[in-house]
Write a protein that holds these residues in place. Structure first.
Motif, PDB file in Angstrom:
ATOM      1  N   LEU A 153     -12.574  57.537  86.470  1.00 13.15           N
ATOM      2  CA  LEU A 153     -12.703  58.063  87.820  1.00 13.15           C
ATOM      3  C   LEU A 153     -11.364  58.697  88.190  1.00 13.15           C
ATOM      4  O   LEU A 153     -10.380  57.990  88.408  1.00 13.15           O
ATOM      5  N   LEU A 154     -11.325  60.033  88.203  1.00 14.59           N
ATOM      6  CA  LEU A 154     -10.076  60.749  88.432  1.00 14.59           C
ATOM      7  C   LEU A 154     -10.108  61.472  89.773  1.00 14.59           C
ATOM      8  O   LEU A 154     -11.142  61.970  90.204  1.00 14.59           O
ATOM      9  N   SER A 155      -8.953  61.544  90.394  1.00 20.07           N
ATOM     10  CA  SER A 155      -8.799  62.209  91.680  1.00 20.07           C
ATOM     11  C   SER A 155      -7.463  62.940  91.679  1.00 20.07           C
ATOM     12  O   SER A 155      -6.426  62.355  91.331  1.00 20.07           O
ATOM     13  N   ARG A 156      -7.475  64.212  92.062  1.00 17.74           N
ATOM     14  CA  ARG A 156      -6.223  64.955  92.133  1.00 17.74           C
ATOM     15  C   ARG A 156      -5.265  64.317  93.130  1.00 17.74           C
ATOM     16  O   ARG A 156      -4.065  64.201  92.874  1.00 17.74           O
ATOM     17  N   ARG A 157      -5.790  63.880  94.247  1.00 16.92           N
ATOM     18  CA  ARG A 157      -4.938  63.273  95.266  1.00 16.92           C
ATOM     19  C   ARG A 157      -4.300  61.981  94.748  1.00 16.92           C
ATOM     20  O   ARG A 157      -3.100  61.749  94.946  1.00 16.92           O
ATOM     21  N   GLN A 158      -5.094  61.144  94.078  1.00 20.54           N
ATOM     22  CA  GLN A 158      -4.543  59.910  93.539  1.00 20.54           C
ATOM     23  C   GLN A 158      -3.525  60.201  92.444  1.00 20.54           C
ATOM     24  O   GLN A 158      -2.493  59.536  92.332  1.00 20.54           O
ATOM     25  N   TYR A 159      -3.801  61.209  91.636  1.00 21.12           N
ATOM     26  CA  TYR A 159      -2.861  61.605  90.598  1.00 21.12           C
ATOM     27  C   TYR A 159      -1.520  62.007  91.215  1.00 21.12           C
ATOM     28  O   TYR A 159      -0.457  61.643  90.709  1.00 21.12           O
ATOM     29  N   LEU A 160      -1.572  62.745  92.318  1.00 19.84           N
ATOM     30  CA  LEU A 160      -0.346  63.185  92.965  1.00 19.84           C
ATOM     31  C   LEU A 160       0.461  62.008  93.514  1.00 19.84           C
ATOM     32  O   LEU A 160       1.688  62.040  93.547  1.00 19.84           O
ATOM     33  N   LYS A 161      -0.233  60.959  93.933  1.00 25.55           N
ATOM     34  CA  LYS A 161       0.464  59.798  94.478  1.00 25.55           C
ATOM     35  C   LYS A 161       1.151  58.983  93.389  1.00 25.55           C
ATOM     36  O   LYS A 161       2.124  58.268  93.661  1.00 25.55           O
ATOM     37  N   THR A 162       0.644  59.057  92.162  1.00 23.12           N
ATOM     38  CA  THR A 162       1.176  58.236  91.074  1.00 23.12           C
ATOM     39  C   THR A 162       1.586  59.098  89.891  1.00 23.12           C
ATOM     40  O   THR A 162       1.607  58.637  88.762  1.00 23.12           O
ATOM     41  N   ARG A 163       1.896  60.355  90.146  1.00 23.93           N
ATOM     42  CA  ARG A 163       2.096  61.333  89.080  1.00 23.93           C
ATOM     43  C   ARG A 163       3.315  60.996  88.219  1.00 23.93           C
ATOM     44  O   ARG A 163       4.304  60.449  88.705  1.00 23.93           O
ATOM     45  N   PRO A 164       3.257  61.368  86.955  1.00 21.28           N
ATOM     46  CA  PRO A 164       4.452  61.247  86.113  1.00 21.28           C
ATOM     47  C   PRO A 164       5.488  62.285  86.533  1.00 21.28           C
ATOM     48  O   PRO A 164       5.149  63.360  87.006  1.00 21.28           O
ATOM     49  N   ARG A 165       6.758  61.940  86.374  1.00 24.01           N
ATOM     50  CA  ARG A 165       7.827  62.865  86.742  1.00 24.01           C
ATOM     51  C   ARG A 165       8.077  63.819  85.578  1.00 24.01           C
ATOM     52  O   ARG A 165       8.968  63.644  84.760  1.00 24.01           O
ATOM     53  N   ASP A 166       7.232  64.822  85.480  1.00 28.94           N
ATOM     54  CA  ASP A 166       7.378  65.822  84.436  1.00 28.94           C
ATOM     55  C   ASP A 166       6.998  67.178  85.008  1.00 28.94           C
ATOM     56  O   ASP A 166       6.702  67.306  86.197  1.00 28.94           O
ATOM     57  N   PHE A 167       6.987  68.194  84.161  1.00 23.33           N
ATOM     58  CA  PHE A 167       6.705  69.538  84.629  1.00 23.33           C
ATOM     59  C   PHE A 167       5.329  69.630  85.292  1.00 23.33           C
ATOM     60  O   PHE A 167       5.189  70.215  86.376  1.00 23.33           O
ATOM     61  N   VAL A 168       4.310  69.056  84.652  1.00 25.09           N
ATOM     62  CA  VAL A 168       2.951  69.156  85.187  1.00 25.09           C
ATOM     63  C   VAL A 168       2.848  68.461  86.542  1.00 25.09           C
ATOM     64  O   VAL A 168       2.336  69.018  87.512  1.00 25.09           O
TER      65      VAL A 168
END
Length: 297
Positions: free
Chosen positions: A49-64
């Motif tokens: 279950l993927l969510s762009r918003r959730q990804y942004l809250k826990t995103r890896p600190r990289d280029f993407v």
């Protein structure tokens, strides 16, 4: 890849697929996505279950991660930053500096509480373009790799939803300005084309319900509707009528998109909601199995 964007090894030999749910606010997409994930897990399918918003809250600190965060911030800044306030000035005057905490609860409270009296439709066009770019980046960097790894990815809100809402907000400001309306139509068309799911690996699903029912569900869940669920961001009233109008117009465009994309259409009726939810999941699973020629079973 898990819901935080980390790589997950799939135990399934089946090809992956992406299931994107489209529908108005309060239709029940999150509930449907959760039940779909549960049913897939029960039958041994690797479901994410993927969510762009959730990804942004826990995103890896990289280029993407940094790029997608910048696009999300750009969307918020252009949507709200040029909005006129009742006390004078613009809402952007109260924004944190670039790279500030735009995902924070405090910043969201500023947006929700702002007494907006007007907005700039050209700024909203910029916001739409940021949304299209952000969702393309999320699809290519997060969703697509998970699908290629053999996972079934469930997005409870497909990226086209925000594009449509921003288009309607901007259109409400454009009036009879022909050039501006032409630009809005072109940007909406570009978003529909760019964000169209790959028919070979995706099952787009349109979830339908009467906007009046959606409003009742939203208020029952949260006590109010959210800041982007009505015409408030462009300076109009933000009550029930504003919500129902925006959602009704959104639903009409979603219906047109569903025809273009060949979406599966499911209903979550107000009566026998559990039965409706079960039927909707059954139909999605059947469509997924047909896509994978039965290999998910």
């Amino acid at each position: 890849m898990d819901r935080n964007g980390s790589t997950v090894a799939s135990t399934s030999l089946s090809p992956g697929c992406a299931i994107g749910l489209i529908g108005i606010d309060g239709v029940g997409k999150t509930t449907l996505a959760g039940e779909l994930e549960r049913r897939l897990t029960e039958r041994g399918t690797q479901a994410l279950l993927l969510s762009r918003r959730q990804y942004l809250k826990t995103r890896p600190r990289d280029f993407v991660g940094d790029t997608m965060a910048a696009l999300y911030e750009g969307s918020l800044r252009t949507l709200y930053g040029f909005a006129d306030l009742a006390e004078g000035g613009t809402l952007g005057d109260h924004f944190p500096p670039p790279a500030g905490p735009v995902m924070s609860a405090g910043f969201e409270r500023i947006l929700d509480a702002a007494a907006i009296t007007g907005n700039d439709p050209h700024a909203l066009i910029a916001s739409i373009l940021c949304e299209i770019a952000g969702h393309l980046a999320f699809r290519e960097a997060v969703v697509a790799p998970a699908v290629r790894a053999g996972n079934v990815v469930i997005e409870d809100t497909h990226g086209i939803k925000m594009v449509v809402k921003l288009y309607l907000l901007a259109a409400s400001l454009a009036g009879s300005r022909e050039q501006l309306n032409d630009s809005l139509e072109a940007v909406l068309k570009a978003g529909i084309t760019a964000l169209r799911p790959d028919p070979a690996t995706a099952v787009p699903v349109l979830v339908q319900v009467d906007p009046e029912i959606a409003y009742q569900r939203r208020v029952a869940q949260h006590g109010r509707v959210g800041g982007m669920e009505h015409y408030g961001p462009v300076g109009r009233a933000n009550g029930r009528d504003s919500y129902v109008e925006l959602q009704s117009r959104s639903q009409k465009i979603f219906d047109e998109i569903a025809t273009q994309w060949g979406c599966l259409r499911v209903d979550l009726p107000p009566h026998d909601r559990e039965g409706g939810l079960r039927t909707a999941v059954d139909r999605i699973l059947a469509a997924m199995d047909e896509l994978g020629e039965g290999q998910y079973q």
